[in-house]
Scaffold this motif. Structure first.
Motif, PDB file in Angstrom:
ATOM      1  N   ASP A  48       0.858  -1.184   0.000  1.00 52.68           N
ATOM      2  CA  ASP A  48       0.000   0.000   0.000  1.00 52.68           C
ATOM      3  C   ASP A  48       0.897   1.237   0.000  1.00 52.68           C
ATOM      4  O   ASP A  48       2.135   1.111   0.096  1.00 52.68           O
ATOM      5  CB  ASP A  48      -0.977  -0.044   1.178  1.00 52.68           C
ATOM      6  N   PRO A  49       0.338   2.426  -0.123  1.00 51.54           N
ATOM      7  CA  PRO A  49       1.190   3.629  -0.205  1.00 51.54           C
ATOM      8  C   PRO A  49       2.168   3.789   0.961  1.00 51.54           C
ATOM      9  O   PRO A  49       3.325   4.152   0.760  1.00 51.54           O
ATOM     10  CB  PRO A  49       0.188   4.773  -0.254  1.00 51.54           C
ATOM     11  N   GLU A  50       1.734   3.492   2.172  1.00 52.02           N
ATOM     12  CA  GLU A  50       2.591   3.654   3.357  1.00 52.02           C
ATOM     13  C   GLU A  50       3.742   2.647   3.355  1.00 52.02           C
ATOM     14  O   GLU A  50       4.892   3.001   3.635  1.00 52.02           O
ATOM     15  CB  GLU A  50       1.735   3.497   4.617  1.00 52.02           C
ATOM     16  N   ALA A  52       4.922   1.020   0.687  1.00 55.60           N
ATOM     17  CA  ALA A  52       5.765   1.330  -0.471  1.00 55.60           C
ATOM     18  C   ALA A  52       6.715   2.481  -0.147  1.00 55.60           C
ATOM     19  O   ALA A  52       7.917   2.407  -0.439  1.00 55.60           O
ATOM     20  CB  ALA A  52       4.899   1.673  -1.678  1.00 55.60           C
ATOM     21  N   GLU A  53       6.206   3.515   0.494  1.00 59.15           N
ATOM     22  CA  GLU A  53       7.046   4.670   0.859  1.00 59.15           C
ATOM     23  C   GLU A  53       8.140   4.262   1.823  1.00 59.15           C
ATOM     24  O   GLU A  53       9.302   4.648   1.685  1.00 59.15           O
ATOM     25  CB  GLU A  53       6.173   5.785   1.462  1.00 59.15           C
ATOM     26  N   ALA A  54       7.787   3.444   2.817  1.00 58.20           N
ATOM     27  CA  ALA A  54       8.761   3.025   3.824  1.00 58.20           C
ATOM     28  C   ALA A  54       9.933   2.276   3.189  1.00 58.20           C
ATOM     29  O   ALA A  54      11.095   2.522   3.525  1.00 58.20           O
ATOM     30  CB  ALA A  54       8.089   2.147   4.883  1.00 58.20           C
ATOM     31  N   GLY A  56      10.705   2.327  -0.068  1.00 63.09           N
ATOM     32  CA  GLY A  56      11.193   2.937  -1.302  1.00 63.09           C
ATOM     33  C   GLY A  56      10.813   2.123  -2.527  1.00 63.09           C
ATOM     34  O   GLY A  56      11.557   2.071  -3.500  1.00 63.09           O
ATOM     35  N   GLN A  58       7.685   0.871  -5.442  1.00 61.52           N
ATOM     36  CA  GLN A  58       6.510   1.388  -6.127  1.00 61.52           C
ATOM     37  C   GLN A  58       5.269   0.825  -5.444  1.00 61.52           C
ATOM     38  O   GLN A  58       5.263  -0.333  -5.000  1.00 61.52           O
ATOM     39  CB  GLN A  58       6.516   0.986  -7.593  1.00 61.52           C
ATOM     40  N   GLU A  59       4.226   1.639  -5.357  1.00 61.84           N
ATOM     41  CA  GLU A  59       2.969   1.156  -4.818  1.00 61.84           C
ATOM     42  C   GLU A  59       2.536  -0.060  -5.634  1.00 61.84           C
ATOM     43  O   GLU A  59       2.647  -0.062  -6.856  1.00 61.84           O
ATOM     44  CB  GLU A  59       1.927   2.259  -4.894  1.00 61.84           C
ATOM     45  N   ARG A 152       9.689   1.009  12.252  1.00 61.19           N
ATOM     46  CA  ARG A 152      10.622   0.756  11.154  1.00 61.19           C
ATOM     47  C   ARG A 152      11.891   0.179  11.774  1.00 61.19           C
ATOM     48  O   ARG A 152      12.460   0.775  12.684  1.00 61.19           O
ATOM     49  CB  ARG A 152      10.937   2.049  10.400  1.00 61.19           C
TER      50      ARG A 152
END
Length: 183
Positions: A48-50, A52-54, A56, A58-59, A152
């Motif tokens: 999910d977006p969160e 994926a961001e963590a 690095g 792609q969603e 994290r």
């Protein structure tokens, strides 16, 4: 339930004593625990977006999701869902859906055996009202908030090896942190 802060992740607990974090919390609270206090569901999902961001990524990139429900007796206390890059955990006990911790020392011990020893963590804790699904799963009375834990976990060289989200019944936990004050 006393929820240890930094101390719950001490290497002496998972590396040498074989304790996982929820068991360390139970022992600090003077309560017993058993392997069956933790259930889990492991599956490959799209980030999910969160997540994926963590990492690095792609969603929608594939990641392993390890969703646990932790109980004390018959009462659920919290959920914890961890996400991992497949190349880090493929074929390890972290992707085995057997109830209970991922072996002696849990996930951190598994990551260490993979050459990804946890070295540092960043946690965020905040309160919010539960979703209807969370209220049902945690058997919350009407109007009780939940505490959200985002964690994290990084290796010594800064590689993220786990992103986790926990949902805790607010009335069942107190967080305690002891740490050295940075310069």
């Amino acid at each position: 339930m006393k929820r240890l802060g930094v101390e719950r992740y001490a290497k002496s607990k998972w590396k040498f004593s074989g304790l996982v974090a929820f068991a360390a919390d139970r022992e600090a609270s003077g309560r017993k625990w058993s392997l069956t206090d933790q259930t889990q569901k492991v599956r490959m999902v799209e980030a999910d977006p969160e997540v994926a961001e963590a990492f690095g990524l792609q969603e929608g990139a594939p990641v392993y999701e390890r969703a646990r429900l932790v109980k004390e007796g018959d009462s659920p206390t919290h959920t914890l869902t961890s996400y991992y890059r497949p190349e880090d955990v493929e074929g390890t006990p972290l992707v085995d859906p057997t109830p209970g911790p991922a072996g002696r020392g849990g996930g951190f011990a598994v990551l260490t055996l993979q050459g990804l020893e946890p070295h540092s963590m960043a946690e965020t804790v905040y309160a919010r009202m539960p979703t209807p699904d969370e209220a049902e799963l945690l058997e919350l009375p009407s109007g009780e908030p939940v505490m959200i834990l985002q964690r994290r976990t990084f290796t010594r060289d800064g590689q993220l090896v786990e992103f986790a989200r926990g949902v805790h019944a607010a009335s069942r936990f107190a967080w305690s942190y002891t740490f050295e004050i940075p310069d």
